[in-house]
Design an enzyme around this catalytic site. Structure first.
Site, short mmCIF file in Angstrom:
data_model
loop_
_atom_site.label_atom_id
_atom_site.label_comp_id
_atom_site.label_asym_id
_atom_site.label_seq_id
_atom_site.Cartn_x
_atom_site.Cartn_y
_atom_site.Cartn_z
N ARG A 303 0.83 -1.19 0.03
CA ARG A 303 0.04 0.10 0.07
C ARG A 303 0.92 1.37 0.00
NH1 ARG A 303 -3.38 -3.28 3.69
NH2 ARG A 303 -5.53 -3.48 2.91
N ARG A 339 0.83 -1.58 -5.28
CA ARG A 339 -0.37 -0.88 -5.63
C ARG A 339 -0.04 0.58 -5.86
NH1 ARG A 339 -5.32 -1.17 -1.88
NH2 ARG A 339 -4.15 0.25 -0.66
N ASN A 461 -12.27 -5.83 1.37
CA ASN A 461 -12.46 -4.46 2.30
C ASN A 461 -13.40 -3.71 1.60
OD1 ASN A 461 -10.54 -6.22 3.68
ND2 ASN A 461 -8.86 -4.59 3.31
N ASP A 462 -12.98 -3.07 0.50
CA ASP A 462 -13.95 -2.48 -0.55
C ASP A 462 -14.96 -2.91 -0.99
OD1 ASP A 462 -12.84 0.32 0.29
OD2 ASP A 462 -11.03 -0.11 -0.55
N ARG A 472 -16.97 0.53 5.84
CA ARG A 472 -16.05 -0.25 6.58
C ARG A 472 -15.05 0.39 7.99
NH1 ARG A 472 -10.97 -0.31 2.09
NH2 ARG A 472 -9.55 -1.08 3.90
N CYS A 509 -6.28 -9.79 -1.91
CA CYS A 509 -5.43 -9.19 -0.94
C CYS A 509 -6.24 -8.48 0.16
CB CYS A 509 -4.51 -8.20 -1.57
SG CYS A 509 -5.36 -7.10 -2.65
#
Ligand code: PEP
Ligand code: MG
Length: 587
Positions: A303, A339, A461-462, A472, A509
């Site tokens: 990230r 990413r 997560n998204d 979230r 991921c």
């Protein structure tokens, strides 16, 4: 003599595993909004009044100091002198003490009540001067309140004593400043399991519980507290018994972790011989060592946005290149999936470059931001391509929601390569390109997006946030954030089927990949690679080794018939309970 207050147990969301015991350190400055209320026993009344008087004295000392240091004009205005006088005013001071005595409540609550009444009285006055004075009362009361609650705005990076942070909320940027030498763990009133704050806690490997709602109201600085990040429990002012019990649990947990970590360097191969890559997610370059120590097969998600936080400007291309190269060199020859910048949403920059948005999760985030700021994007793309000249890099584009976006991202990557060619700098354009599948529209358009990429990486997560309409990071709806919702499982299956049909690879991921009881489903659906917070790697490898892909595929057929997250979970428990029950701390 001061009597021991009672032990209080509160439950929140287990954001990061582990157990820690230590003194609380409140880091919020929420003023009167987080005023706690509790009853005071007769024998504790005089202590409570002493506490109030001490808070008033401290406020007076602080004000005096400010008066001494302030310029003459301000001193002449007598504003602060008025405040000092107000501190001992009958309406405020005496009445608060009386309220504590009469109603047998804590001083914070009494003060809040007295101030609310006073404000009402001021508001009914017709004299504008007197009306204005309510602001003074509020300010004075606020300074007493801060001393009572023990809150202060602190620079997290500057904390230099062993503590447990207690905050109303922590931003990802604040959390990433935590100094591990001092901070043992943290708890917050707000936040959900998939919030970036929780994700960072797992990366830092400190216990954390979020979404507690009342932590800042119940805890005072220096209170002894226990965090059990495995179960999401926080114990405030524990009894001797609880302390004893949790010391033992802490030791058990640490031993368990040591055992699974030892086995973790071996590959994750199922009983029927299928090998799955188990990778680590990182936020900062130094976390690569955790991935290596826990036996990760590479970095499945880097990230990169964390390098843009806690600074005044954007990092330049050379700075980024150095960081990426460090990670690639350490991991070599294992792959590193970089990413591209995913800022905004809940990861706003704390500098002048970020604009206020009413609905940040649906706003100018991730790839949308990068396409709007081509220069910022170009620096990063060039840095990635340069680092790829010396290592095994894949590039991953976040929050792709349309075909146009992935086309644009790839076009800009080509432009970056061309510019490097012109500049005569070494680079490698021959790298795998991936799209994050984390918006429902990308699931539906997966067959089209697949034409432009070498792999998909599912960001659950998204995906859960956007598919089920659940923020979230919001503790109010955290119970609805269900990776096992049949809608999510169907989306995963669809995306994996498309990937197979289009002959591209399919990875995951999101945090879902790091939870043991999800693994039979993910294996059966056909994931090629799972990436997670490094701490989870040993547990997940262990589960994979005890599974069989043939069985997992049949299991998915059954799972797809389920209509609720609960029945999906029950099915997993009934079918795989024997394997998963070994996972004492599956979270
Ligand atoms: C995700 O959304 O699942 C993901 C992995 O990305 P992030 O958590 O950084 O948004
Ligand atoms: Mg995401």
């Amino acid at each position: 003599m001061e009597t021991e207050p009672q032990e209080i147990v509160i439950k929140g969301i287990n954001a990061s595993p582990g157990i820690c015991i230590g003194k609380a350190y409140l880091v919020d400055s929420e003023g009167v909004e987080v005023v706690p209320k509790y009853r005071i026993q007769d024998k504790e009344l005089s202590n409570e009044i002493k506490r109030f008087k001490a808070a008033v004295k401290k406020a007076r000392d602080e004000l005096r100091k400010i008066v001494e240091q302030s310029p003459e004009e301000l001193q002449n205005a007598h504003i602060l002198e008025t405040h000092i006088a107000l501190l001992k005013d009958k309406m405020l001071y005496t009445r608060t003490i009386e309220t504590v005595k009469q109603e047998k409540v804590n001083a914070e609550w009494a003060l809040k009540k007295v101030v609310s009444n006073l404000i009402e009285v001021f508001q009914t006055m017709t004299d504008p001067y007197l009306k204005e004075r309510s602001a003074d009362v509020i300010q004075v009361a606020d300074s007493i309140m801060h001393n009572l609650v023990g809150t202060k705005k602190v620079n997290i990076a500057a904390i230099d004593k062993r503590v447990i942070l207690v905050a109303h909320d922590l931003t990802p940027a604040e959390t990433s400043q935590i100094n591990l030498e001092w901070v043992m763990g943290f708890i917050t009133d707000r936040g959900g399991k998939a919030s970036h704050t929780g994700i960072i806690a797992r990366s830092l490997e400190i216990p954390a519980v979020v979404g507690l709602r009342t932590a800042t109201a119940l805890i005072r600085s220096d209170d002894l507290i226990i965090i059990d990040g495995n179960t999401g429990t926080v114990i405030i002012r524990p009894t001797e018994d609880s302390l004893f019990q949790y010391e033992a649990r802490k030791t058990d947990y640490e031993q368990y972790k040591a055992v699974i970590t030892r086995e973790s360097q071996a590959p994750a191969e199922t009983e029927d011989g299928v090998r799955l890559a188990v990778m680590g997610n990182i936020e900062l370059p130094e976390e690569v060592f955790a991935v290596i120590n826990y036996g990760g097969d590479g970095i499945g998600l880097y990230r990169t946005e964390f390098q843009y936080f806690n600074r005044d400007g954007f990092p330049n291309e050379d700075e980024l290149f150095d960081k990426y190269k460090d990670v690639v060199d350490v991991m070599h020859p294992k792959p590193v999936t970089i990413r591209t910048l995913d800022i905004n949403g809940d990861k706003a920059l704390n500098n002048q470059f970020s604009a206020e948005e009413t609905n940040p999760a649906l706003g100018l985030r991730a790839i949308r931001y990068c396409l709007r700021r081509p220069q910022v994007f170009k620096y990063q793309l060039r840095a990635i391509l340069r680092a790829a000249a010396s290592g095994n890099i894949r590039i991953l584009f976040p929050l792709i929601s349309t075909y146009f976006e992935i086309c644009e991202a790839v076009r800009m990557l080509d432009n970056a390569a061309e510019s490097l060619e012109k500049d005569g700098l070494p680079y490698n354009r021959d790298i795998e390109i991936g799209a994050m599948i984390e918006v429902p529209s990308a699931v539906i358009m997966a067959d089209v997006i697949a034409e432009k990429v070498d792999f998909f990486s599912i960001g659950t997560n998204d995906l859960i946030q956007y598919a089920l309409a659940i923020d979230r990071g919001n503790e109010q709806v955290a119970h609805l954030f269900q990776p096992l919702d049949p809608a999510i499982i169907r989306m995963l299956k669809h995306t994996a089927d498309v990937a197979r049909e289009k002959e591209i690879k399919i990875f995951m991921c999101g945090e879902m990949a790091g939870t043991p009881h999800h693994i039979p489903l993910l294996l059966g659906i056909g994931m090629d690679e799972l990436s997670m917070n490094p701490q989870s790697i040993p547990d997940i490898k262990r589960v994979i080794r005890s599974l069989n892909v043939g069985d997992a595929r049949s299991f998915v057929r059954e799972a797809l018939k389920q209509t609720t997250a609960r029945s999906m979970f029950e099915l997993i428990k009934d079918t795989y309970g024997n394997i998963l029950s070994e996972q004492l701390y599956s979270g």
